[in-house]
Design a protein around this motif. Structure first.
Motif, short mmCIF file in Angstrom:
data_model
loop_
_atom_site.label_atom_id
_atom_site.label_comp_id
_atom_site.label_asym_id
_atom_site.label_seq_id
_atom_site.Cartn_x
_atom_site.Cartn_y
_atom_site.Cartn_z
N GLY A 88 0.52 -1.60 0.29
CA GLY A 88 -0.27 -0.24 0.16
C GLY A 88 0.44 1.10 -0.09
N LYS A 89 1.69 0.88 0.08
CA LYS A 89 2.91 2.61 0.16
C LYS A 89 3.23 2.65 -1.83
N PRO A 90 3.01 3.73 -1.57
CA PRO A 90 3.36 4.60 -2.29
C PRO A 90 4.15 4.04 -3.40
N VAL A 91 4.38 3.95 -4.74
CA VAL A 91 4.59 3.10 -5.91
C VAL A 91 6.27 4.20 -6.58
N SER A 92 7.30 3.74 -6.41
CA SER A 92 8.21 4.29 -7.05
C SER A 92 8.27 5.50 -8.08
N ILE A 93 8.44 6.52 -8.41
CA ILE A 93 8.36 7.31 -9.77
C ILE A 93 9.18 6.21 -10.59
N TRP A 94 10.34 5.59 -10.22
CA TRP A 94 11.22 4.19 -11.21
C TRP A 94 9.83 3.00 -12.11
N THR A 95 9.31 3.14 -10.93
CA THR A 95 8.47 1.76 -11.16
C THR A 95 7.30 2.15 -12.03
N VAL A 96 6.71 3.41 -12.00
CA VAL A 96 6.27 4.04 -12.95
C VAL A 96 6.41 4.04 -14.67
N ASN A 97 7.99 5.04 -13.99
CA ASN A 97 8.57 5.20 -15.70
C ASN A 97 9.15 3.99 -16.40
N SER A 98 9.23 2.53 -15.98
CA SER A 98 9.63 1.25 -16.59
C SER A 98 8.19 0.76 -16.46
N TYR A 99 7.39 1.02 -16.18
CA TYR A 99 6.27 0.42 -16.86
C TYR A 99 5.78 1.68 -18.22
N LEU A 100 6.15 2.40 -17.76
CA LEU A 100 5.85 3.46 -19.03
C LEU A 100 7.27 2.63 -20.22
N ARG A 101 8.19 2.70 -19.76
CA ARG A 101 8.65 2.62 -20.97
C ARG A 101 8.88 1.21 -21.47
N ASN A 102 8.02 -0.14 -21.17
CA ASN A 102 7.58 -1.41 -21.09
C ASN A 102 6.04 -1.48 -21.94
N ILE A 103 5.08 -0.42 -21.41
CA ILE A 103 4.04 0.18 -22.73
C ILE A 103 4.62 0.56 -23.68
N LYS A 104 5.63 1.83 -24.00
CA LYS A 104 5.94 2.70 -24.93
C LYS A 104 6.54 0.89 -26.64
N VAL A 105 7.39 -0.07 -25.07
CA VAL A 105 8.09 -1.01 -26.23
C VAL A 105 6.92 -2.14 -27.40
N PHE A 106 6.02 -1.76 -26.10
CA PHE A 106 4.35 -2.93 -26.63
C PHE A 106 4.07 -2.29 -28.01
N PHE A 107 3.58 -0.95 -28.19
CA PHE A 107 3.54 0.13 -28.86
C PHE A 107 4.22 -0.07 -29.80
N HIS A 108 5.98 0.20 -29.44
CA HIS A 108 6.27 0.84 -30.91
C HIS A 108 6.95 0.04 -31.39
N GLY A 109 7.19 -1.28 -30.31
CA GLY A 109 8.27 -2.29 -30.60
C GLY A 109 8.69 -2.38 -31.79
#
Length: 100
Positions: free
Chosen positions: A79-100
């Motif tokens: 329940g603690k805040p998700v780090s900005i590094w995790t959020v950025n990692s999610y964004l990178r992974n999503i970008k790879v999916f859409f732009h692979g």
């Protein structure tokens, strides 16, 4: 995931991509009623990232069955805040999916 295998990515990287994409797909289906990647808009991704920041660690899971074996609520950081590094990692992974 076939794309990742063909690029010889490590198992750890592939697991990260898979986990991110499963969580993202779950959010798109449950919160946005979007079942096709072709219908995902930039604003949907931004809203998902904001959701990720506010939900708290381990409080949003892919499958409720995984909580039985992982028991996330027993973690000290549950329940603690998700780090900005995790959020950025999610964004990178999503970008790879859409732009692979």
């Amino acid at each position: 995931m076939i794309y990742c295998t063909n690029k010889y990515l490590t198992k750890k990287t592939m697991k990260s991509y898979e986990s991110t994409l499963k969580l993202f797909a779950k959010y798109m289906k449950e919160d946005k009623n979007i079942y096709s990647p072709l219908k995902v808009k930039t604003k949907d991704i931004k809203q998902y990232l904001e959701f990720t920041k506010t939900k708290g660690k381990y409080s949003y899971v892919i499958d409720i069955n995984s909580t039985r074996s992982n028991n996330p609520s027993a973690r000290r950081d549950f329940g603690k805040p998700v780090s900005i590094w995790t959020v950025n990692s999610y964004l990178r992974n999503i970008k790879v999916f859409f732009h692979g």
